[in-house]
Scaffold this motif. Structure first.
Motif: not given
Length: 257
Positions: A28-31, A229-235, A237-242
């Motif tokens: 799944i793509e980010i940017g 610090g910063f840590w963000q999972p992609m679980d 669609l909301r996480d993906k938008r973040v």
């Protein structure tokens, strides 16, 4: 010396079914780039360029991505009549990528057991194919080497889903949009392991986060590297938008300038 990073990339990603119906979650793509690529860039920034990727669900798409990586990143001329391709400019990282099919239904521990033969004798990094962070990989490795145990897990505080209010006498004294979570530490992935940490894995049905980690903890062989610090999972669609929004800023926190 740590040279290898293992990435678990075989899960179904059921909570992102809208995306994973067509591709595995790490793709799944980010940017415009797979989140798998973003994770690998994190490690590469700390000099780790050898990767073992544990494939499962739709793993052939990850194989195809890396098989065509040079074409994706290069300027080229294709002479169709003469079947000649001329590369004008290459833009590829110095990565050595080993892609291992570890089974569709294999659990996380089982996937690690299946790639055991591809590990050397040195400690190695391991993470999941669905989260990015500003964790300092070099310091994480140094911490692991300093304590002499079999395993290190990065402990993180999960990001809150909603803004936090500080209220005094019903007046809002401060507001923080989506701060880091509460006081509880959770498994944030980004492990450093010695190969013998995998010895307690029995087979494909073993979940790494259950018996193996519980056994390591019971034997005082599991240490925590605390990352505030910063840590963000992609679980979801909301996480993906973040993550997409952070990428759109031009300086996403997990990518070193």
């Amino acid at each position: 010396m740590v040279r290898q990073a293992v990435i678990l990339a075989g899960g179904l990603g059921t909570r992102l079914a809208e995306e994973t119906e067509l591709r595995p979650k790490p793709m799944i793509e980010i940017g415009g780039r797979p989140i798998l690529w973003h994770i690998m860039k994190m490690y590469s920034a700390h000099g780790i360029n050898e990767f073992i990727i544990c494939l499962g669900y739709k793993g052939h798409l990850i194989k195809e991505y890396f098989s065509n990586y040079h074409l994706h990143r290069a300027d080229l001329t294709i002479d169709l009549g003469r079947d000649i391709t001329t590369i004008h400019r290459r833009a590829a990282e110095p990565w050595v990528v080993t892609l291992i099919d570890t089974g569709i239904d294999t659990m996380t521990g089982g996937r690690l057991k299946r790639i055991r033969q591809h590990l050397g004798s040195d400690p190695f990094c391991m993470t999941y194919g669905d989260a990015v962070s500003t964790v300092d990989i070099s310091r994480l490795i140094a911490f692991h080497e300093s304590h002499g145990r079999a395993a290190t897990v990065t402990a993180v505080r999960p990001p809150a889903r909603f803004g936090a209010l500080k209220i005094e006498d019903r007046a809002v004294r401060s507001f923080q949009e989506k701060p880091q979570g509460g006081s509880d530490w959770i498994n944030g992935g980004f492990f450093v392991l010695t190969p013998n940490a995998l010895d307690t894995i029995k087979g494909d049905s073993t979940v790494w986060e259950k018996e193996p980690l519980e056994s390591l903890a019971d034997r005082d062989q599991l240490m925590a590297y605390e990352h505030d610090g910063f840590w963000q999972p992609m679980d979801t669609l909301r996480d993906k938008r973040v993550l997409d929004d952070l990428w759109a800023t031009g300086s996403p926190p997990w990518i070193k300038a």
